[in-house]
Enzyme design. Structure first.
Site, PDB file in Angstrom:
ATOM      1  N   PRO A 101       0.155   2.118   7.316  1.00  0.00           N
ATOM      2  CA  PRO A 101      -1.249   2.121   6.888  1.00  0.00           C
ATOM      3  C   PRO A 101      -1.390   2.716   5.479  1.00  0.00           C
ATOM      4  CG  PRO A 101      -0.968   3.318   8.978  1.00  0.00           C
ATOM      5  CD  PRO A 101       0.395   2.937   8.514  1.00  0.00           C
ATOM      6  N   GLY A 105      -1.407   9.029   4.491  1.00  0.00           N
ATOM      7  CA  GLY A 105      -0.465  10.136   4.617  1.00  0.00           C
ATOM      8  C   GLY A 105       0.898   9.745   5.145  1.00  0.00           C
ATOM      9  N   LEU A 106       1.169   8.440   5.246  1.00  0.00           N
ATOM     10  CA  LEU A 106       2.472   8.035   5.770  1.00  0.00           C
ATOM     11  C   LEU A 106       3.394   7.474   4.675  1.00  0.00           C
ATOM     12  CD1 LEU A 106       1.470   6.441   9.211  1.00  0.00           C
ATOM     13  CD2 LEU A 106       2.224   8.759   8.730  1.00  0.00           C
ATOM     14  N   GLY A 107       2.985   7.623   3.435  1.00  0.00           N
ATOM     15  CA  GLY A 107       3.888   7.276   2.329  1.00  0.00           C
ATOM     16  C   GLY A 107       3.951   5.795   2.011  1.00  0.00           C
ATOM     17  N   SER A 108       2.869   5.074   2.267  1.00  0.00           N
ATOM     18  CA  SER A 108       2.939   3.620   2.079  1.00  0.00           C
ATOM     19  C   SER A 108       3.243   3.234   0.624  1.00  0.00           C
ATOM     20  CB  SER A 108       1.662   2.961   2.588  1.00  0.00           C
ATOM     21  OG  SER A 108       0.805   2.631   1.560  1.00  0.00           O
ATOM     22  N   ALA A 110       4.870   4.870  -1.786  1.00  0.00           N
ATOM     23  CA  ALA A 110       6.261   5.140  -2.172  1.00  0.00           C
ATOM     24  C   ALA A 110       7.207   4.184  -1.457  1.00  0.00           C
ATOM     25  CB  ALA A 110       6.622   6.592  -1.842  1.00  0.00           C
ATOM     26  N   ALA A 111       6.892   3.840  -0.207  1.00  0.00           N
ATOM     27  CA  ALA A 111       7.779   2.939   0.540  1.00  0.00           C
ATOM     28  C   ALA A 111       7.774   1.541  -0.084  1.00  0.00           C
ATOM     29  CB  ALA A 111       7.356   2.879   2.007  1.00  0.00           C
ATOM     30  N   ASP A 152       7.345  12.406  -1.425  1.00  0.00           N
ATOM     31  CA  ASP A 152       7.289  11.093  -0.769  1.00  0.00           C
ATOM     32  C   ASP A 152       8.444  10.208  -1.220  1.00  0.00           C
ATOM     33  OD1 ASP A 152       4.888  11.965   0.256  1.00  0.00           O
ATOM     34  OD2 ASP A 152       3.818  10.099  -0.168  1.00  0.00           O
TER      35      ASP A 152
HETATM   36  O1  PMV Z   1      -0.866  11.834   1.475  1.00  0.00           O
HETATM   37  P1  PMV Z   1       0.586  11.709   1.217  1.00  0.00           P
HETATM   38  O2  PMV Z   1       1.353  11.232   2.364  1.00  0.00           O
HETATM   39  O3  PMV Z   1       0.897  10.951  -0.023  1.00  0.00           O
HETATM   40  O4  PMV Z   1       1.153  13.206   1.032  1.00  0.00           O
HETATM   41  C1  PMV Z   1       0.717  13.953  -0.039  1.00  0.00           C
HETATM   42  C2  PMV Z   1       1.389  15.290  -0.052  1.00  0.00           C
HETATM   43  C3  PMV Z   1       0.812  16.230  -1.092  1.00  0.00           C
HETATM   44  O5  PMV Z   1       1.561  17.427  -0.993  1.00  0.00           O
HETATM   45  C4  PMV Z   1      -0.643  16.542  -0.788  1.00  0.00           C
HETATM   46  C5  PMV Z   1       0.890  15.676  -2.501  1.00  0.00           C
HETATM   47  C6  PMV Z   1       2.306  15.623  -3.047  1.00  0.00           C
HETATM   48  O6  PMV Z   1       2.487  14.922  -4.045  1.00  0.00           O
HETATM   49  O7  PMV Z   1       3.209  16.296  -2.524  1.00  0.00           O
END
Ligand code: PMV
Length: 315
Positions: A101, A105-108, A110-111, A152
């Site tokens: 998704p 917050g699951l790194g979509s 970067a993946a 990520d």
């Molecule tokens: O929301 P995500 O899964 O991209 O995680 C972000 C993590 C943070 O620490 C809030 C930002 C970062 O760049 O580390």
């Protein structure tokens, strides 16, 4: 005609988000249950431009040159071509699909960057090593996230559990036993860049208070790593609860995230917290053996848009 395919997993931050942007360590693991995939194949005609990008999940089918310069797929392709010193690539199509998704917050992001740069560099006959792939994904993250920590791209490019701190040599960690996470989706995407910018503003306004919270999170992450390595999952759970409380102090939680984490605790989780940027997106609950189904059920009753139960192995 040969097609080159690469996949990259999602990721879950176990502890340390936000503080990691300020130099503290964080723990993250790959999440192979969700994946981004890129397929690169030659185009027989370049009538529509030598490079075409197709991502049906976001209704995208466009010549690369017609994408805005800051479009993240355009940035990935250009970074790979630049890295390989290729000015005139052959006609090709890159097709992206993903079960991760977006903005949750699951790194979509970067993946997708990792999968696309792997498949493209392999297609061009010069597969890039993990470190380069991670660096490219990091540069692309900067476009939309402003000041990403790099966690990520690192966990996703290396596909291993990481104890990550900016500017430090990559450390992985192992744990003697697998553990179960129930991931609950608030159903509300939350762009990480915006939340990270708000935290930065808070830090500028009240540096001492924010710095103290970042330090507390960093200490907690070190303890959580030891708990993981010793297989002390109840202690890890208590640390996740504590991490959530500290994230509340940074004002990155939300009523839904607080509600879902509390529902998970009441359903028997050892601990629960938001995971990733916060304000929406995902939460995680650490589940004792046999409790995951009940936790998932209670999360859904408490309003989660969906849940995913996954077994994490750090061997
Ligand atoms: O929301 P995500 O899964 O991209 O995680 C972000 C993590 C943070 O620490 C809030 C930002 C970062 O760049 O580390």
């Amino acid at each position: 005609m040969t097609a080159f395919t690469a996949s990259a997993p999602g990721k879950i931050i176990l502890a340390g988000e936000h503080a990691v942007v300020y130099g503290q360590p964080a723990l993250a693991v790959p999440l192979p249950a969700v994946q981004a995939r890129a397929v690169v194949r030659a185009l027989l005609s370049d009538q529509e431009g030598p490079l075409r990008v197709i991502a049906p999940g976001i209704d995208l089918d466009s010549p690369l040159r017609e994408l805005p310069p800051d479009h993240h797929l355009r940035a990935v392709v250009n970074a790979v071509l630049e890295e390989l010193g290729i000015r005139q690539p052959p006609s090709l199509e890159i097709r992206i699909s993903s079960t991760i998704p977006i903005s949750s917050g699951l790194g979509s992001g970067a993946a997708v960057s990792v999968a696309a740069s792997r498949a493209l560099s392999a297609f061009l006959g010069k597969p890039l090593p993990d470190q380069k792939i991670s660096e490219i994904a990091f540069e692309v993250e900067k476009i939309h996230h402003g000041t990403p920590s790099g966690i990520d791209n690192t966990v996703i490019a290396y596909q291993q559990p990481v104890f990550y701190a900016q500017g430090h040599k990559l450390e992985t960690f192992t744990c003697p036993e697998a553990f179960t996470l129930v991931i609950g989706d608030t159903g509300h995407p939350s762009p990480t860049g915006r939340v990270v910018a708000d935290v930065r503003q808070g830090w500028k306004d009240q540096p001492a208070r924010y710095q103290a919270v970042f330090r507390e999170i960093g200490d907690l992450v070190r303890t959580a790593r030891s708990a993981l390595e010793e297989g002390n999952l109840p202690q890890l759970g208590a640390l996740l609860d504590e991490n959530h409380r500290l994230l509340q102090q940074l004002e990155v939680s939300s009523p839904e995230l607080d509600h879902l984490t509390q529902a998970a605790r009441e359903a028997g989780a050892w601990g629960a917290k938001l995971s990733g940027g916060g304000r929406g997106g995902q939460m995680i609950a650490l589940s004792p053996a046999g409790a995951a189904e009940e936790i998932a059920h209670q999360l859904e009753s408490a309003g989660a848009a969906g849940t995913l139960t996954t077994c994490i192995r750090c061997t």
